[in-house]
Design an enzyme around this catalytic site. Structure first.
Site, PDB file in Angstrom:
ATOM      1  N   GLU A 275       0.829  -1.208   0.000  1.00  0.00           N
ATOM      2  CA  GLU A 275       0.000   0.000   0.000  1.00  0.00           C
ATOM      3  C   GLU A 275       0.864   1.259   0.000  1.00  0.00           C
ATOM      4  O   GLU A 275       0.519   2.262  -0.638  1.00  0.00           O
ATOM      5  CB  GLU A 275      -0.940  -0.006   1.210  1.00  0.00           C
ATOM      6  N   TRP A 278       1.872   1.599  -3.473  1.00  0.00           N
ATOM      7  CA  TRP A 278       0.752   2.101  -4.295  1.00  0.00           C
ATOM      8  C   TRP A 278       0.769   3.630  -4.306  1.00  0.00           C
ATOM      9  O   TRP A 278       0.547   4.260  -5.348  1.00  0.00           O
ATOM     10  CB  TRP A 278      -0.568   1.558  -3.767  1.00  0.00           C
ATOM     11  N   TRP A 306     -20.279  10.177 -20.263  1.00  0.00           N
ATOM     12  CA  TRP A 306     -20.534  10.531 -18.874  1.00  0.00           C
ATOM     13  C   TRP A 306     -21.386  11.795 -18.761  1.00  0.00           C
ATOM     14  O   TRP A 306     -21.256  12.722 -19.567  1.00  0.00           O
ATOM     15  CB  TRP A 306     -19.204  10.795 -18.156  1.00  0.00           C
ATOM     16  N   ASN A 343     -11.115   2.614   2.539  1.00  0.00           N
ATOM     17  CA  ASN A 343     -10.705   2.408   1.152  1.00  0.00           C
ATOM     18  C   ASN A 343     -11.695   1.555   0.372  1.00  0.00           C
ATOM     19  O   ASN A 343     -11.956   1.814  -0.804  1.00  0.00           O
ATOM     20  CB  ASN A 343      -9.318   1.770   1.100  1.00  0.00           C
ATOM     21  N   TRP A 361     -15.918  11.128 -13.487  1.00  0.00           N
ATOM     22  CA  TRP A 361     -15.082  10.963 -12.305  1.00  0.00           C
ATOM     23  C   TRP A 361     -14.608  12.298 -11.742  1.00  0.00           C
ATOM     24  O   TRP A 361     -14.325  12.413 -10.543  1.00  0.00           O
ATOM     25  CB  TRP A 361     -13.890  10.054 -12.593  1.00  0.00           C
ATOM     26  N   TRP A 384      -9.611   7.758  -8.432  1.00  0.00           N
ATOM     27  CA  TRP A 384     -10.846   7.988  -9.184  1.00  0.00           C
ATOM     28  C   TRP A 384     -10.766   7.410 -10.587  1.00  0.00           C
ATOM     29  O   TRP A 384     -11.715   6.787 -11.073  1.00  0.00           O
ATOM     30  CB  TRP A 384     -11.166   9.485  -9.221  1.00  0.00           C
TER      31      TRP A 384
END
Length: 474
Positions: A275, A278, A306, A343, A361, A384
């Site tokens: 993580e 990440w 969208w 998360n 988004w 996102w």
């Protein structure tokens, strides 16, 4: 103006700590007077309500930590270069040191500062510390950057990470301190309004709290982290994103603690390290493809149909936690009460907005920018786009999380939903009731309201997204 005894201006930004701080360490090692400075420039002024408020709390706490060392934090407001030049004139400083940032606005600002100061004969030097791996130092075998997380992880997992630096024993003070703005006068929490009192108990503020939080997690939480981190109804994560975002703790310290835990056989330690990496990967991508902050990383998504109107009733319901989908609404309310969101919930609320509601988004990215106390430009944008399908290393774009079955899987006893949704409960917990104390009054919501029907059915929304994916024009 450079010289052995001239002061060093230490320009703090998102690095509000004393330990494991390369720029501070180098300044103190020089033996020259050190003048800590924070500048409220246009980029800091542009922060959303929650991160700006949290910055104010962080600055206040950090100022006290410096005072305990016999130093102080000088506050100035305005254009960074102008304020630094003014301080150089006032103090006779011969150098400016700072910790690097990587978003495009910061890079442009810092490059201008470095160039102009050097042309004036001032030493201008930037240091690492915000990341473990500088983005330009991680390359594929072809000399390019990584676009997928797993190969990136494999490339860095065996690298040596610098050991954390200790806190300087002494921060040399100047003979005379320059004037400083008053932090309270900046009113950094103004946009939070009454929400500040609700969110404040959930803040773990400053370096000491961050270090204690890390120690507690390594002692009690990391062993089961791989499993518990997906359970939103449990306290199974480190919570350190809040502190990492403002640099109240360094990723190096977190990595070193996880290394010790891994050597001790604690099973979740490597998952925690993944993580941390990440986060590094998000910065790697932001450095190499800064468009990830503003545009679809995958350009084919520019033609995806969208909805982009934030005034839509569905968007309003999503922001208010009134979609009628418990997992989504619980997450959105947790965000408003605590300034953070689990998360797993972030993935669910993002998938629901971008796929079930077919909304862009950027609407969600902007809302999180305003509401998160752990807001981070790289993490927020990549998260996102990952959820929406438009980003690098995205989940398969056609994967649409079912928030009903996800809640059954990760919150089978309904602990999470009950903690944050008051409607329909005879005796809702304080966490759920706090939401109504935090929200704007004009939302006109009360705990006794009826819980709404879904604004878009889960299956109906899923099918609309799948139909859009199959459109040959996309």
């Amino acid at each position: 103006m450079t010289g052995e005894n001239t002061p060093i201006l230490l320009w703090f930004r998102r690095d509000l700590r004393l330990s494991d701080h390369p720029a501070l360490h180098a300044a103190c090692e020089s033996g020259r007077p050190v003048i800590p400075v924070f500048i409220l420039d246009d980029q800091a002024e542009a922060l959303g309500a929650a991160p700006k408020w949290r910055l104010g709390l962080g600055l206040e706490c950090f100022g006290k930590a410096l005072a305990d060392k016999g130093s102080r934090l000088i506050l100035r407001r305005g254009r960074a270069l102008t304020q630094l030049q003014a301080l150089i004139e006032e103090t006779g400083a011969g150098a400016v040191y700072w910790s690097r940032l990587y978003d495009p606005g910061a890079v442009e600002r810092d490059s201008e500062v470095k160039s102009d100061l050097k042309s004036d004969g001032i030493e201008a030097k930037s240091f690492g510390g915000h990341l473990m791996f500088e983005p330009w130092t991680v390359e594929t075998g072809e000399g390019s950057f990584y676009k997928v997380y797993t190969p990136y992880w494999n490339a860095v997992k065996g690298r040596d990470v610098d050991a954390p630096l200790s806190t300087p024993a002494d921060i040399p003070a100047p003979g005379k301190w320059p004037d400083s703005d008053d932090l309270e006068g900046w009113t950094l929490g103004a946009a939070m309004d009454r929400g500040a009192d609700v969110v404040r108990p959930y803040v773990q503020l400053g370096e000491k709290s961050a270090i204690a939080r890390l120690a507690s997690f390594m002692r009690d939480g990391v062993a089961d982290y791989a499993k518990r981190r997906d359970l939103p109804g449990e306290d199974g994560t480190s919570g350190l994103s809040e502190n990492l975002s403002l640099g109240e703790i360094s990723p190096h310290r977190c990595w070193a603690a996880a290394e010790r835990a891994r050597e001790d056989g604690k099973a979740g330690a490597e998952t925690f390290q993944k993580e941390l990496v990440w986060r590094e990967f998000a910065y790697h991508l932001m450095h190499h493809t800064p468009r990830i902050l503003t545009d679809n990383w995958r350009e084919k998504w520019d033609s995806f149909p969208w909805q982009e109107d934030e005034r839509l009733a569905e968007v309003k319901a999503w922001k208010q936690g009134r979609t009628g989908v418990p997992f989504v609404d619980a997450g959105m309310r947790e965000l408003y009460v605590t300034g953070r969101m689990h998360n797993r919930s972030r993935m669910i609320v993002a998938s629901y907005l971008t796929k079930n509601l077919m909304c862009h988004w950027r609407i969600g990215q902007k809302w999180f920018e305003d509401c998160l106390i752990d807001w981070d430009p790289a993490n927020n944008s990549m998260g996102w786009q990952w959820a929406a399908g438009s980003g690098p290393d995205a989940s398969p774009y056609f994967r649409i999380f079912n928030p009903v079955t996800q809640l059954e899987k990760f919150d089978p006893d309904g602990v999470y939903a009950k903690a944050w949704i008051a409607e329909g409960q005879d005796k809702p917990p304080e966490t759920a009731l706090s939401y109504f104390d935090a929200i704007p009054r004009h939302w006109s919501m009360q705990a006794g309201d009826h819980y709404p029907e879904p604004v878009v059915g889960v299956q109906e929304g899923r099918q609309a997204a799948l139909d859009a994916y199959e459109n040959p024009d996309f």
